[in-house]
Design a protein around this motif. Structure first.
Motif, PDB file in Angstrom:
ATOM      1  N   VAL A 107      27.746   8.715 -35.759  1.00 36.41           N
ATOM      2  CA  VAL A 107      26.801   8.893 -36.860  1.00 36.41           C
ATOM      3  C   VAL A 107      25.785   7.758 -36.884  1.00 36.41           C
ATOM      4  CG1 VAL A 107      26.572   8.982 -39.373  1.00 36.41           C
ATOM      5  CG2 VAL A 107      28.415  10.248 -38.238  1.00 36.41           C
ATOM      6  N   ILE A 108      26.259   6.508 -36.818  1.00 37.59           N
ATOM      7  CA  ILE A 108      25.345   5.370 -36.865  1.00 37.59           C
ATOM      8  C   ILE A 108      24.476   5.333 -35.611  1.00 37.59           C
ATOM      9  CG2 ILE A 108      25.164   2.872 -37.069  1.00 37.59           C
ATOM     10  CD1 ILE A 108      26.174   4.356 -39.582  1.00 37.59           C
ATOM     11  N   ASP A 109      25.071   5.659 -34.465  1.00 38.69           N
ATOM     12  CA  ASP A 109      24.282   5.713 -33.232  1.00 38.69           C
ATOM     13  C   ASP A 109      23.150   6.732 -33.361  1.00 38.69           C
ATOM     14  OD1 ASP A 109      25.836   3.799 -31.958  1.00 38.69           O
ATOM     15  OD2 ASP A 109      27.202   5.273 -31.097  1.00 38.69           O
ATOM     16  N   TYR A 110      23.460   7.874 -33.973  1.00 38.85           N
ATOM     17  CA  TYR A 110      22.421   8.888 -34.159  1.00 38.85           C
ATOM     18  C   TYR A 110      21.355   8.398 -35.130  1.00 38.85           C
ATOM     19  CZ  TYR A 110      20.143  13.367 -34.973  1.00 38.85           C
ATOM     20  OH  TYR A 110      19.208  14.371 -35.057  1.00 38.85           O
ATOM     21  N   PHE A 111      21.781   7.777 -36.224  1.00 38.36           N
ATOM     22  CA  PHE A 111      20.828   7.240 -37.191  1.00 38.36           C
ATOM     23  C   PHE A 111      19.869   6.262 -36.528  1.00 38.36           C
ATOM     24  CE2 PHE A 111      19.934   3.752 -40.302  1.00 38.36           C
ATOM     25  CZ  PHE A 111      19.031   4.451 -41.099  1.00 38.36           C
ATOM     26  N   ASN A 112      20.385   5.465 -35.607  1.00 35.26           N
ATOM     27  CA  ASN A 112      19.552   4.458 -34.953  1.00 35.26           C
ATOM     28  C   ASN A 112      18.469   5.062 -34.069  1.00 35.26           C
ATOM     29  OD1 ASN A 112      20.972   2.382 -36.179  1.00 35.26           O
ATOM     30  ND2 ASN A 112      22.384   2.119 -34.473  1.00 35.26           N
ATOM     31  N   THR A 113      18.586   6.352 -33.745  1.00 35.78           N
ATOM     32  CA  THR A 113      17.530   7.015 -32.959  1.00 35.78           C
ATOM     33  C   THR A 113      16.433   7.594 -33.847  1.00 35.78           C
ATOM     34  OG1 THR A 113      18.494   9.265 -32.951  1.00 35.78           O
ATOM     35  CG2 THR A 113      19.294   7.693 -31.283  1.00 35.78           C
ATOM     36  N   LEU A 114      16.675   7.646 -35.153  1.00 31.36           N
ATOM     37  CA  LEU A 114      15.770   8.347 -36.069  1.00 31.36           C
ATOM     38  C   LEU A 114      14.688   7.417 -36.606  1.00 31.36           C
ATOM     39  CD1 LEU A 114      18.431  10.481 -37.972  1.00 31.36           C
ATOM     40  CD2 LEU A 114      16.870  11.248 -36.159  1.00 31.36           C
ATOM     41  N   LYS A 115      13.925   6.828 -35.691  1.00 28.36           N
ATOM     42  CA  LYS A 115      12.841   5.951 -36.073  1.00 28.36           C
ATOM     43  C   LYS A 115      11.771   5.967 -34.995  1.00 28.36           C
ATOM     44  CE  LYS A 115      14.636   1.643 -34.063  1.00 28.36           C
ATOM     45  NZ  LYS A 115      14.889   0.214 -34.317  1.00 28.36           N
ATOM     46  N   THR A 116      10.621   5.437 -35.330  1.00 32.17           N
ATOM     47  CA  THR A 116       9.515   5.378 -34.381  1.00 32.17           C
ATOM     48  C   THR A 116       9.772   4.334 -33.305  1.00 32.17           C
ATOM     49  OG1 THR A 116       7.128   5.022 -34.153  1.00 32.17           O
ATOM     50  CG2 THR A 116       8.268   3.704 -35.806  1.00 32.17           C
ATOM     51  N   ASN A 117       9.231   4.587 -32.130  1.00 37.23           N
ATOM     52  CA  ASN A 117       9.262   3.605 -31.047  1.00 37.23           C
ATOM     53  C   ASN A 117       7.895   2.962 -30.837  1.00 37.23           C
ATOM     54  OD1 ASN A 117      12.019   4.041 -30.278  1.00 37.23           O
ATOM     55  ND2 ASN A 117      11.392   5.972 -29.347  1.00 37.23           N
ATOM     56  N   ALA A 118       6.976   3.187 -31.759  1.00 40.92           N
ATOM     57  CA  ALA A 118       5.620   2.641 -31.636  1.00 40.92           C
ATOM     58  C   ALA A 118       5.627   1.134 -31.895  1.00 40.92           C
ATOM     59  CB  ALA A 118       4.683   3.342 -32.616  1.00 40.92           C
ATOM     60  N   THR A 119       4.521   0.488 -31.540  1.00 44.83           N
ATOM     61  CA  THR A 119       4.375  -0.952 -31.725  1.00 44.83           C
ATOM     62  C   THR A 119       3.149  -1.260 -32.573  1.00 44.83           C
ATOM     63  OG1 THR A 119       3.113  -1.147 -29.666  1.00 44.83           O
ATOM     64  CG2 THR A 119       5.508  -1.466 -29.526  1.00 44.83           C
ATOM     65  N   THR A 120       3.093  -2.494 -33.067  1.00 44.63           N
ATOM     66  CA  THR A 120       1.937  -2.946 -33.836  1.00 44.63           C
ATOM     67  C   THR A 120       0.824  -3.359 -32.878  1.00 44.63           C
ATOM     68  OG1 THR A 120       2.597  -5.275 -33.893  1.00 44.63           O
ATOM     69  CG2 THR A 120       3.533  -3.822 -35.568  1.00 44.63           C
ATOM     70  N   ALA A 121      -0.289  -3.833 -33.454  1.00 41.35           N
ATOM     71  CA  ALA A 121      -1.425  -4.262 -32.632  1.00 41.35           C
ATOM     72  C   ALA A 121      -1.054  -5.398 -31.694  1.00 41.35           C
ATOM     73  CB  ALA A 121      -2.577  -4.679 -33.538  1.00 41.35           C
ATOM     74  N   SER A 122      -0.073  -6.208 -32.084  1.00 39.46           N
ATOM     75  CA  SER A 122       0.328  -7.343 -31.256  1.00 39.46           C
ATOM     76  C   SER A 122       1.352  -6.958 -30.197  1.00 39.46           C
ATOM     77  CB  SER A 122       0.929  -8.441 -32.139  1.00 39.46           C
ATOM     78  OG  SER A 122       2.187  -8.029 -32.649  1.00 39.46           O
ATOM     79  N   GLY A 123       1.859  -5.721 -30.257  1.00 35.48           N
ATOM     80  CA  GLY A 123       2.889  -5.284 -29.326  1.00 35.48           C
ATOM     81  C   GLY A 123       4.294  -5.398 -29.873  1.00 35.48           C
ATOM     82  N   ALA A 124       4.448  -5.896 -31.102  1.00 36.44           N
ATOM     83  CA  ALA A 124       5.765  -5.985 -31.732  1.00 36.44           C
ATOM     84  C   ALA A 124       6.214  -4.592 -32.179  1.00 36.44           C
ATOM     85  CB  ALA A 124       5.713  -6.922 -32.926  1.00 36.44           C
ATOM     86  N   ALA A 125       7.515  -4.412 -32.303  1.00 41.70           N
ATOM     87  CA  ALA A 125       8.039  -3.122 -32.767  1.00 41.70           C
ATOM     88  C   ALA A 125       7.503  -2.815 -34.165  1.00 41.70           C
ATOM     89  CB  ALA A 125       9.552  -3.150 -32.768  1.00 41.70           C
ATOM     90  N   LYS A 126       7.071  -1.599 -34.360  1.00 40.81           N
ATOM     91  CA  LYS A 126       6.520  -1.181 -35.648  1.00 40.81           C
ATOM     92  C   LYS A 126       7.606  -1.117 -36.722  1.00 40.81           C
ATOM     93  CE  LYS A 126       3.808   2.850 -37.214  1.00 40.81           C
ATOM     94  NZ  LYS A 126       3.121   4.028 -36.663  1.00 40.81           N
ATOM     95  N   ASP A 127       8.804  -0.698 -36.339  1.00 42.43           N
ATOM     96  CA  ASP A 127       9.912  -0.594 -37.291  1.00 42.43           C
ATOM     97  C   ASP A 127      11.068  -1.460 -36.804  1.00 42.43           C
ATOM     98  OD1 ASP A 127      11.924   0.023 -39.033  1.00 42.43           O
ATOM     99  OD2 ASP A 127      11.784   2.202 -38.808  1.00 42.43           O
ATOM    100  N   ASN A 128      11.179  -2.636 -37.405  1.00 44.06           N
ATOM    101  CA  ASN A 128      12.294  -3.549 -37.122  1.00 44.06           C
ATOM    102  C   ASN A 128      13.318  -3.537 -38.248  1.00 44.06           C
ATOM    103  OD1 ASN A 128      11.774  -4.773 -34.599  1.00 44.06           O
ATOM    104  ND2 ASN A 128      10.122  -5.984 -35.524  1.00 44.06           N
ATOM    105  N   PHE A 129      13.250  -2.550 -39.132  1.00 49.89           N
ATOM    106  CA  PHE A 129      13.979  -2.645 -40.388  1.00 49.89           C
ATOM    107  C   PHE A 129      14.796  -1.400 -40.691  1.00 49.89           C
ATOM    108  CE2 PHE A 129       9.955  -4.925 -40.476  1.00 49.89           C
ATOM    109  CZ  PHE A 129      10.424  -6.220 -40.614  1.00 49.89           C
TER     110      PHE A 129
END
Length: 522
Positions: A86-108
């Protein structure tokens, strides 16, 4: 004004109809219900809410994320049966995009056992020893330093103090060992009554000290070290503010009343370790600092959800209404002894000094942004002393399902001026050579000084704030090069065997939650 506080742990599935699903499969990872999945087709999350087989939990997460996640259209839609847990699946349910600096868009994006989250948020209770620490470097050669201790805990009783470096745990070398399991289990305990022996290197010397501490649940004080500093140009208030949790409301109320009675002309809020919490509490603190003249009629934060809900909050079902600067007591803790609706104290200042670091996050950043939104004509300004904040202009409604509370980004926000894009954080304007793309704020780049206690006038950040208020000058920036006893700001990716900072992030970095405003304030 009569108010009624509404608790945050709720979720509404607003889809109107049940969608047909096709293509059957079974969950081989603990589920007891056949899985029906068609890519891009989502049943209402309410269809699966509270049904605690693995496949139903994953189907709930899939639909709930599609309904409420801020970037729902950036989630790769995977068959719930194709991911093991369940938690493994939840961890896939987010964007893989990055910010303007190249940092992960969703670290939270994270989850917690519900009972653990409720203890932490409602009472301030955490599992540990009574000391907090900073992971200056989590991969070899590691550096882990005590940031501060909580009063009346085993750590404080044993004399553990800020600046002590942890060099070994139970004989395992903290700096270079590959036994990360032992290091993690000691640093992030989950069971009470376990003894662990820490080898500390004392600040300012090569002396080492072995101290055995027993794990337990401790109540952390979110507000500490409230004091008045007398200077030739007036009194300066100082308050260490660690967490926007329920106990903090009463403690902030008392602290600001105390400082209001001390005739202060400036205020330093030390939020270098404040990872956030209740957004409404940030709106309260903004009012208490700036007062009615600077905040009357202004928006503290206008919340924005995904494009499915331009006018409605998908969690509460209410019409979207901006959050004001809040001038009354909301009673997050109904047993705090202060009546709901009580008028909050206000300092009526025209500026505030905020001490910051990479652990200053979420609701703490919302305070900076909300105050920065005050129109220039009113003359208020925020002065940032310290380091680049963590960069989380987003929030969530912690949502429980099957005894796990899930945190997924559901909204962003803008201040009265309409600004809210600080996904690479805020940074003092003289910060040199950073890899991120922060929003620069007036102030001074100063590294975290572990050679002095928090609140000590000689501690580097506080000393810089006191000097800047009278001279307008900053010391030489200390974020670009390491100084012994100082934590430098770094965005360099670490390699090797790293100790985990998940629980540390949860407690200090990841919490920006919303208690919906009462109808009378909406």
């Amino acid at each position: 004004m009569t108010t009624q506080l509404i608790k945050p742990l709720l979720i509404s599935a607003l889809s109107a109809s049940l969608l047909a699903c096709g293509g059957g499969s079974t969950d081989d990872n603990g589920g007891d219900t056949p899985s029906s999945w068609t890519q891009g087709v989502f049943a209402p999350s309410s269809q699966f809410k509270g049904q605690c087989s693995a496949i139903n939990e994953k189907n709930w997460l899939r639909s709930w994320s599609n309904e409420t996640y801020l970037w729902y259209d950036e989630i790769i839609d995977r068959n719930p049966a194709s991911v093991a847990g369940v938690i493994d699946y939840f961890n896939t349910l987010k964007t893989n995009a990055t910010t303007a600096s190249g940092a992960a868009k969703d670290n939270f994006h994270f989850s917690l056992p519900t009972d653990e989250y409720q203890k932490m948020q409602e009472s301030g209770a955490v599992m540990g020893y009574g000391f907090n620490f900073k992971l200056i470097r989590s991969a070899p050669p590691r550096e882990v330093v005590v940031s501060y201790t909580d009063p009346d805990t085993p750590a404080s009783a044993a004399g553990v103090r800020r600046g002590w470096e942890i060099i070994a745990v139970n004989g395992v070398d903290m700096i270079n060992s590959d036994d990360v399991e032992t290091l993690n289990s000691a640093l992030f305990p989950s069971v009470k009554g376990v003894q662990n022996t820490f080898t500390f290197k004392l600040v300012g010397s090569n002396e080492e000290r072995n101290i055995t501490l027993t794990t337990g649940e401790f109540i952390q004080d979110p507000v500490m070290n409230v004091s008045t500093i007398a200077t030739n140009s007036g009194n300066v208030g100082y308050v260490q503010f660690n967490d926007h949790n329920a106990p903090a409301e009463r403690q902030l109320y008392d602290a600001l009343n105390q400082l209001a009675g001390s005739n202060i002309s400036d205020l330093v809020i030390d939020m270098r370790y404040n990872g956030g919490g209740y957004l409404n509490m940030a709106a309260q603190l903004g009012y208490m600092v700036a007062g009615p003249y600077n905040t009357d009629g202004l928006i503290f934060e206008k919340t924005i959800f995904n494009d499915k809900y331009p006018n409605t909050n998908p969690v509460t079902g209410r019409a979207l209404t901006p959050i004001p600067f809040i001038d009354e007591y909301l009673a997050f803790d109904p047993d705090s002894g202060i009546r709901k609706g009580t008028k909050l104290p206000s300092l009526n200042l025209d500026r505030v000094f905020v001490l910051s670091s990479s652990s200053t996050c979420s609701a703490s950043e919302a305070l900076i942004n909300g105050l920065n939104g005050i129109p220039a004509a009113r003359g208020f300004k925020v002065i940032l002393i310290g380091g680049n904040t963590c960069g989380k202009p987003y929030g969530f409604y912690p949502t429980d399902n099957c005894d796990t509370t899930f945190f997924t980004i559901q909204f962003t926000g803008v201040n009265h001026a309409g600004f809210g894009e600080y996904s690479d954080g805020f940074a003092p304007e003289n910060t040199p050579n950073v890899e991120l793309a922060p929003v620069y704020v007036e102030g001074c780049a100063v590294a975290d000084d572990f050679t002095h206690l928090l609140g000590d006038q000689n501690e580097a950040m506080l000393a810089a704030a006191l000097n800047y208020r009278t001279t307008g000058f900053c010391p030489a920036p200390t974020t670009a090069a390491g100084l012994k006893g100082y934590a430098v700001q770094s965005t360099v990716s670490e390699v090797g065997l790293s100790i985990s900072d998940n629980r540390w992030q949860t407690q200090l970095k990841n919490n920006r939650v919303v208690t919906p405003l009462p109808k009378e304030l909406n």
